[in-house]
Motif scaffolding. Sequence first.
Motif, PDB file in Angstrom:
ATOM      1  N   SER A 197      65.487  17.898   1.797  1.00 40.89           N
ATOM      2  CA  SER A 197      65.608  16.465   2.101  1.00 40.89           C
ATOM      3  C   SER A 197      67.071  16.073   2.265  1.00 40.89           C
ATOM      4  O   SER A 197      67.420  15.266   3.135  1.00 40.89           O
ATOM      5  N   LEU A 198      67.921  16.645   1.422  1.00 39.27           N
ATOM      6  CA  LEU A 198      69.354  16.337   1.535  1.00 39.27           C
ATOM      7  C   LEU A 198      69.903  16.816   2.877  1.00 39.27           C
ATOM      8  O   LEU A 198      70.688  16.118   3.523  1.00 39.27           O
ATOM      9  N   ILE A 199      69.467  17.998   3.299  1.00 38.88           N
ATOM     10  CA  ILE A 199      69.924  18.509   4.605  1.00 38.88           C
ATOM     11  C   ILE A 199      69.473  17.567   5.716  1.00 38.88           C
ATOM     12  O   ILE A 199      70.251  17.173   6.593  1.00 38.88           O
TER      13      ILE A 199
ATOM     14  N   HIS B 267      55.303  14.663  -9.182  1.00 36.56           N
ATOM     15  CA  HIS B 267      54.691  14.996  -7.884  1.00 36.56           C
ATOM     16  C   HIS B 267      53.734  16.176  -7.983  1.00 36.56           C
ATOM     17  O   HIS B 267      53.210  16.625  -6.974  1.00 36.56           O
ATOM     18  N   ASP B 268      53.565  16.680  -9.214  1.00 39.36           N
ATOM     19  CA  ASP B 268      52.617  17.753  -9.461  1.00 39.36           C
ATOM     20  C   ASP B 268      52.863  18.979  -8.569  1.00 39.36           C
ATOM     21  O   ASP B 268      51.967  19.452  -7.874  1.00 39.36           O
ATOM     22  N   VAL B 269      54.128  19.415  -8.573  1.00 40.30           N
ATOM     23  CA  VAL B 269      54.473  20.657  -7.860  1.00 40.30           C
ATOM     24  C   VAL B 269      55.323  21.495  -8.811  1.00 40.30           C
ATOM     25  O   VAL B 269      55.907  20.955  -9.752  1.00 40.30           O
ATOM     26  N   PRO B 270      55.398  22.820  -8.568  1.00 42.69           N
ATOM     27  CA  PRO B 270      56.267  23.650  -9.424  1.00 42.69           C
ATOM     28  C   PRO B 270      57.733  23.224  -9.295  1.00 42.69           C
ATOM     29  O   PRO B 270      58.137  22.684  -8.264  1.00 42.69           O
ATOM     30  N   LEU B 271      58.485  23.497 -10.342  1.00 43.85           N
ATOM     31  CA  LEU B 271      59.888  23.103 -10.399  1.00 43.85           C
ATOM     32  C   LEU B 271      60.686  23.620  -9.194  1.00 43.85           C
ATOM     33  O   LEU B 271      61.445  22.874  -8.562  1.00 43.85           O
TER      34      LEU B 271
ATOM     35  N   GLU C  42      59.314  12.941   4.963  1.00 48.86           N
ATOM     36  CA  GLU C  42      57.916  12.754   4.544  1.00 48.86           C
ATOM     37  C   GLU C  42      57.929  11.836   3.326  1.00 48.86           C
ATOM     38  O   GLU C  42      58.852  11.866   2.523  1.00 48.86           O
ATOM     39  N   GLU C  43      56.858  11.088   3.173  1.00 42.39           N
ATOM     40  CA  GLU C  43      56.875  10.021   2.181  1.00 42.39           C
ATOM     41  C   GLU C  43      57.159  10.518   0.767  1.00 42.39           C
ATOM     42  O   GLU C  43      57.983   9.946   0.052  1.00 42.39           O
ATOM     43  N   ASP C  44      56.468  11.604   0.371  1.00 41.35           N
ATOM     44  CA  ASP C  44      56.666  12.055  -1.017  1.00 41.35           C
ATOM     45  C   ASP C  44      58.058  12.663  -1.223  1.00 41.35           C
ATOM     46  O   ASP C  44      58.618  12.591  -2.312  1.00 41.35           O
ATOM     47  N   ARG C  45      58.630  13.213  -0.141  1.00 40.40           N
ATOM     48  CA  ARG C  45      59.993  13.779  -0.266  1.00 40.40           C
ATOM     49  C   ARG C  45      61.011  12.653  -0.468  1.00 40.40           C
ATOM     50  O   ARG C  45      61.899  12.744  -1.288  1.00 40.40           O
ATOM     51  N   GLY C  46      60.834  11.600   0.321  1.00 43.16           N
ATOM     52  CA  GLY C  46      61.725  10.447   0.171  1.00 43.16           C
ATOM     53  C   GLY C  46      61.580   9.827  -1.211  1.00 43.16           C
ATOM     54  O   GLY C  46      62.566   9.431  -1.842  1.00 43.16           O
ATOM     55  N   ALA C  47      60.332   9.787  -1.683  1.00 42.97           N
ATOM     56  CA  ALA C  47      60.077   9.211  -3.012  1.00 42.97           C
ATOM     57  C   ALA C  47      60.766  10.036  -4.101  1.00 42.97           C
ATOM     58  O   ALA C  47      61.226   9.494  -5.105  1.00 42.97           O
TER      59      ALA C  47
END
Lengths: 225, 182
Positions: free
Chosen positions: B172-174, B158-162, B134-139
Amino acid sequence: MSGTGPNEDDMIRAGEYALGLLPDDEAEAFLRDMRADAELHAAYLAWVEEFAGLAEEVRPERPPERVKKKIQAELFGAPERRRLFGFGWWSGGLVAALMLVALLFGRDFIGPDVPEPALVAEIAAEDRGLVINASYAENGALRLERSAGAAREGRALELWFIEGDNAPVSLGVLPETREAELTVPEELRPRMGGAVLAVSDEPPGGSPTGAPTGDVLAVGEVSDA
Amino acid sequence: MATGADIESWIAKLPLGDRKAFDALYNATSAKLFGVILRVLKDRAASEEVLQEVYVKIWRNAARYKANGLSPMSWLITIARNAALDRLRKRKSAAAEASETLEDTLADPAPGPEALAIAAAGREALVACFGELEEDRGAAVRGAYLDGLSYAELAERHDVPLNTMRTWLRRSLIKLRECLTR
């Protein structure tokens, strides 16, 4: 990673470590594990290799000329510093090794028929997988004794004379025998003291170009016997 | 444009004290490495200093390059990127020293270096596999590598919790590894 690679958690940790994302304590633990585990190290290097591909999207930016000048000044500036820096990765052990070599030569190698070596060098790989002891007499004879390692299968070892910044000069391809004697060309003889001898991996018969083409396998500094 | 083989042969000559090879290597690669460092540090003066450190490291460690099995450009880029990251982390927190050791791990393989055939996928596979995220994951992965962002900074960006960010990243690494291994 195929087949028997590390488990998923290790693979993820290797990726996080390669990205520099692991918190300090976890990074230290990973590093310890990796030092003991070749597979984990390979998993890390695979990520390093792949992520480096991301740099293709980075726009190159020509650095100002002063940076190159500063680097050259740091590496090659004053003559003593240059040698210390250029060969810093082996110089510590080499000094000790040379002293030992000098002792050995002093005790065992001086027979009535052998001219007393004026100069010696231990040409050694960093991991000591290849070690060649060299002794040089004023008449130009360079005696070599290989105490560890050998040429790779189907390859040859070539010996190089390096003085300061000059291009390496070949002293010849080493024979397969453990002991060998080469003759140093007359014009190089006055400059043997302080020169560096290096051995590179070359095709049979030696470098086709006149300059080293393969890996530099071992290096040693020439010093007084 | 220098090829990988050119770069490799220049690196091979550095342990012999070959300054011409060093000069050629610098001319061919310094703009890329400077770009990589600038992208992380976003500060020209600091980037110039780090670039200097990087080429000094390259000169001193060239004899150990072969041991790690990386492609020559990847080796150079990694040294540059890690040095920039070191500078960034020191600037932010004196405690973050762990990446200091990254250089060692490049130069100092675990036992059995011959067994270390790196099973890395090529550049095209990398692009394709990032395209599957997904785009934001790749970013986020790119932000970590190219901008040197930490989990906390990625979470903020990305305005998400740590914890969510860490989960994103690890998933994403997987996915990347699955895709790159195909």
